[in-house]
Design an enzyme around this catalytic site. Structure first.
Site, PDB file in Angstrom:
ATOM      1  N   SER A   1       4.951   4.328  -1.933  1.00 19.48           N
ATOM      2  CA  SER A   1       6.236   3.836  -1.632  1.00 19.48           C
ATOM      3  C   SER A   1       6.683   4.697  -0.434  1.00 19.48           C
ATOM      4  CB  SER A   1       7.292   4.162  -2.938  1.00 19.48           C
ATOM      5  OG  SER A   1       8.341   3.463  -2.799  1.00 19.48           O
TER       6      SER A   1
ATOM      7  N   GLU B   1       2.912  -3.936  -5.001  1.00 21.32           N
ATOM      8  CA  GLU B   1       3.126  -2.791  -5.917  1.00 21.32           C
ATOM      9  C   GLU B   1       1.866  -2.801  -6.794  1.00 21.32           C
ATOM     10  OE1 GLU B   1       6.649  -3.420  -8.242  1.00 21.32           O
ATOM     11  OE2 GLU B   1       8.034  -2.809  -6.522  1.00 21.32           O
TER      12      GLU B   1
ATOM     13  N   HIS C   1       5.995  -2.153  -1.885  1.00 23.02           N
ATOM     14  CA  HIS C   1       6.649  -3.203  -2.880  1.00 23.02           C
ATOM     15  C   HIS C   1       6.800  -4.787  -2.038  1.00 23.02           C
ATOM     16  CE1 HIS C   1       8.301   0.242  -4.930  1.00 23.02           C
ATOM     17  NE2 HIS C   1       8.649   0.904  -3.743  1.00 23.02           N
TER      18      HIS C   1
END
Lengths: 283, 283
Positions: free
Chosen positions: A132, A201, A174
């Site tokens: 992330s 993800e 994501h």
């Protein structure tokens, strides 16, 4: 006598990677870091909950059998000169950046002694990983923040310097889960970079020098602007929509590879995608 | 004496088009339908609130000055043979499909007398328009439903027959706003079709024979699979992620055009995108 050259190794994760089940991605990270002999440092600069987030990773990495696992928490640039931290990094075989806010990572670490030490370990063959926010910082220019689910326009993305482990590309995370095609295209055109990687993800790109392998549950969307015939970046104002013509698009799941130099996808059987069609025609 | 050939005209809208402000898209529809002389029929088959939705459009079209505007509400296939409805359609210069559920449109109208009558008016030069669900039904195969913000897999999309005004392509709507790249790619590979159009909200493609013009606020994402070198559609099971290599990607905003036959983007100055680069190099 020539110095041994080490492989450059990265594991760049699109966020929300599995920590309870098969742990395909974290397993690959630990394996690359030396398996049960791995010496792992968890960098929690991105998060305001360093204990909580860090200990979660300690549990996984220890469960997978890594020999040494420790957290380096840096709240300030002062922390980023800590001799204990530098000592730990100098011995690390795997360095893992957690999620949180990517701007925290760069504002605390960029151009500090810790930053230099991590780059040195990278050059010496240690595997650098990030999920992330920790994925966002991997290129030399990163998406600091931006609107998801939006038409591409200059104003929807704020760019800033990244840590520069994988220069010349743009990374978003994501990716399909948050609908970030518009944001990736905007970053790519603003940069300007040639390759954009949109990582889903629980999905990662595992980089070994110029070779990338996709691992995990989802897919990686690769936009290659090198053959693009036109974009209007030089003509538009901040709030006007971008145009881009003739970019190349690959969407690759687990087991597929991509070469950063040739910009070719490689199938699970090792065949280069651009030659796959000729082969099937020839048969 | 040869019969006059009429232009085939469509206005395919990605949903949520402006009905209060400049009404760029609905304005273009009314203009194409004959301007103040337009005779417009609003098809509300997609919605369970035909009065509410239909009257909203009556207000806009009347405000823009269309001479005749009426709703045709079909709740059943029996309704779709109504002679009043058929009479109205035979005089319509513009036929507009509202949003709702695209499966309602095809289950009520597909292969009925009204369907045939609308196709006849289309061939005679009337402009056919649709928004959201009304856009989905335009190709011969449509996305009945599917997951947004998802990695492309066969299981995320259900396909079914559309009304077939624009055969051989796949259309998705609310495109970047709902993160539907994975869904469009899946539909494209399942179809299999060569061109996929992802139309943003308050954005439309206005089709005149083989020429498409983008109008409105957002952009249209065009995926051209014709030069794609590989996909794994024949090898994977329903829940396994798709791979696609080397598709072509265009993202075009208002004023850009695209030719369905040559599959080339055309810039706002009329230059074909693939030639734009050569021109700028030559200067």
């Amino acid at each position: 006598m020539t110095e041994a050259t080490h492989k450059r190794q990265l594991v760049i994760i699109g966020g929300a990677e599995d920590k309870e089940g098969d742990c395909v991605i974290l397993r690959e990270f630990v394996r690359r870091a030396g398996g049960t002999k791995a010496n792992i440092v968890i960098m929690t600069a991105a998060t305001e909950l360093p204990r909580e987030v860090g200990e979660n990773y300690i549990r996984v990495f220890e469960r997978l059998g890594a020999e040494h696992v420790r957290i380096i928490d840096t709240e300030t640039r002062e922390d980023a000169r800590s001799s204990t931290a530098l000592e730990a990094i100098s011995k690390a075989t795997g360095i893992f950046f957690t999620g949180g806010d990517q701007a925290r990572i760069t504002s605390i670490l960029k151009d500090t002694e810790i930053d230099a030490a991590i780059h040195q370990r990278y050059a010496e063959g240690a595997v650098i990983a990030g999920t992330s926010a920790g994925a966002a910082v991997m290129p030399d220019k990163m998406i600091v923040e931006g609107d998801s689910q939006s038409t591409p326009k200059m104003e929807i993305v704020e760019m800033g310097p990244g840590l520069g482990f994988l220069p010349g590309v743009v990374i978003d995370q994501h990716f399909l889960q948050r609908g970030r095609l518009g944001r990736l295209i905007t970053a790519l055109v603003r940069e300007p970079a040639v390759l954009g990687f949109g990582i889903d993800e629980n999905t990662a790109i595992a980089v070994t020098d110029d070779q990338i392998e996709i691992i995990g549950e989802g897919s990686v969307t690769i936009v290659d602007e090198s053959d693009s015939t036109y974009n209007n970046a030089s003509e538009i104002l901040r709030d006007e929509p971008l145009a881009i013509c003739g970019a190349k698009l690959h969407i690759l799941p687990h087991g597929y590879k991509f070469n950063l130099k040739t910009r070719q996808a490689i199938l699970t059987n090792g065949v280069v995608a651009s030659e796959a069609m000729n082969q099937s025609v020839a048969v």
